[in-house]
Design an enzyme around this catalytic site. Structure first.
Site, mmCIF file in Angstrom:
data_model
loop_
_atom_site.group_PDB
_atom_site.id
_atom_site.type_symbol
_atom_site.label_atom_id
_atom_site.label_comp_id
_atom_site.label_asym_id
_atom_site.label_seq_id
_atom_site.Cartn_x
_atom_site.Cartn_y
_atom_site.Cartn_z
ATOM 1 N N GLY A 54 39.183 48.478 51.009
ATOM 2 C CA GLY A 54 38.179 49.085 51.890
ATOM 3 C C GLY A 54 36.961 49.504 51.106
ATOM 4 O O GLY A 54 36.940 49.418 49.875
ATOM 5 N N GLU A 91 44.771 46.288 40.298
ATOM 6 C CA GLU A 91 45.673 45.196 40.652
ATOM 7 C C GLU A 91 45.618 44.927 42.147
ATOM 8 O O GLU A 91 45.312 45.832 42.934
ATOM 9 C CB GLU A 91 47.111 45.612 40.267
#
Lengths: 215, 215
Positions: free
Chosen positions: B47, B116
């Site tokens: 986001g 990650e």
């Protein structure tokens, strides 16, 4: 960490309310004639700016109460509208909520920022300010999709209702005529309602079977 | 008129993306391990903050590209989350978007702000930052509701597919086993698909009938 948020530009956020009415005969929508610019003296959905300390639902209730006098409505979130040019004042997002009520149950009170409030027949809408015509269309489409699978009419019909009354509600929301026999079959197969075993005397016609939604 | 907006306090607005994956065997969700506070080193949905000059859809595409390397995803608006304490930095609203893709078709690229990226099995989610677990649940519920009425699997299955393959997709999204015979009957009655008249040779079983979605 709070300061980090200041690095980002902030849009304004409003809550707009699409309040549909059904009085047993027609679908209507509650509109407000704005007193001030932008769109002064034009019709719009009731709406207002979100305050930092309130949830969307609290804002929607506050705005409806202040601007229309309507309290404690069951509202559901419709969609969030974020078009770049939907508000002449700048970047304003609208989190839209909608409801379906019986207009006869609510006394309207015109708030300070409006000239007038009025229930408009759904098929006879005036031109609307902002992108509110689009928002209203999206709301009607949602209602039409929803009534296929959920018993959304139960606050609008009497506890016991005839199949004709239920069909009239569906036809108003869908905006189209339905085949009586198919409608009956589909409703009974839906698992949403059941016969009460009682009948209501008609003036001219034979007594009509009464149904109720399954709780 | 622009100045008028400054009278109102402004929340921050983010776009969060729920990207579901289906590889023919399991439902997964794409998560990002955050580099920075808040929720540093924790998993969240990809986001970012909405910019004033971009639409929600543009923001979602930009954020996904920058943070995950994924481009040109077909995203739909899910819901807007506005809880008062969902972000420790202050009042931050999230307009959430969702998509369902075949993970094998996308090459992930870890952006600057992440440690990650990983596809997690839907049933084995790690604890998520913000209210993202709630957002993910709402997205899965929406997907499950939608697959009942729309052919949402057509990008995930081959153009021709067996009823078992379609059932496996439905079972993964719904999170429950379905009765084979009822599923077949319901799908054929839905009007969404048709038999191709062809069969695929199985290794051990008898050749399976092939279906396709009706365009």
């Amino acid at each position: 960490m709070q300061d980090e948020l200041l690095l980002y530009p902030h849009p304004s956020v409003t809550i707009d309310c699409v309040v549909f009415g059904y009085d047993g005969e027609q679908l209507s929508i509650l509109l407000l004639n704005r007193r001030d610019e932008p769109f002064a003296n034009q019709w719009t959905l009731p709406g207002g700016f979100l305050r930092l300390e309130e949830t969307f639902e609290e804002a929607a209730q506050r705005i409806l109460k202040d601007k229309t006098g309507i309290e404690n409505l069951f509202l559901e979130q419709l969609y969030t509208f974020g078009g770049l040019s939907r508000d002449p004042r700048g970047r304003v997002l609208s989190v839209a909520y909608y409801a379906l009520v019986n207009p006869a149950k609510y006394q309207l009170m015109v708030g300070q920022m409006a000239n007038e409030l009025r229930w408009f027949h759904w098929k006879l809408l005036p031109p609307l300010g902002f992108d509110h015509e689009h928002i209203a269309q999206v709301a009607q489409a949602r209602l039409a999709a929803k009534i296929q699978y959920q018993p959304i009419g139960f606050e609008l019909l009497n506890a016991q209702f005839t199949m004709s009354e239920l069909q009239a509600l569906h036809e108003c929301i869908l905006g189209e005529s339905l085949d009586r026999r198919n409608f009956h079959k589909r409703m009974m197969a839906s698992g949403l309602l059941r016969s009460t075993g009682e009948r209501r005397e008609g003036l001219k016609s034979r007594p009509a079977e009464l149904f109720e939604f399954i709780p």
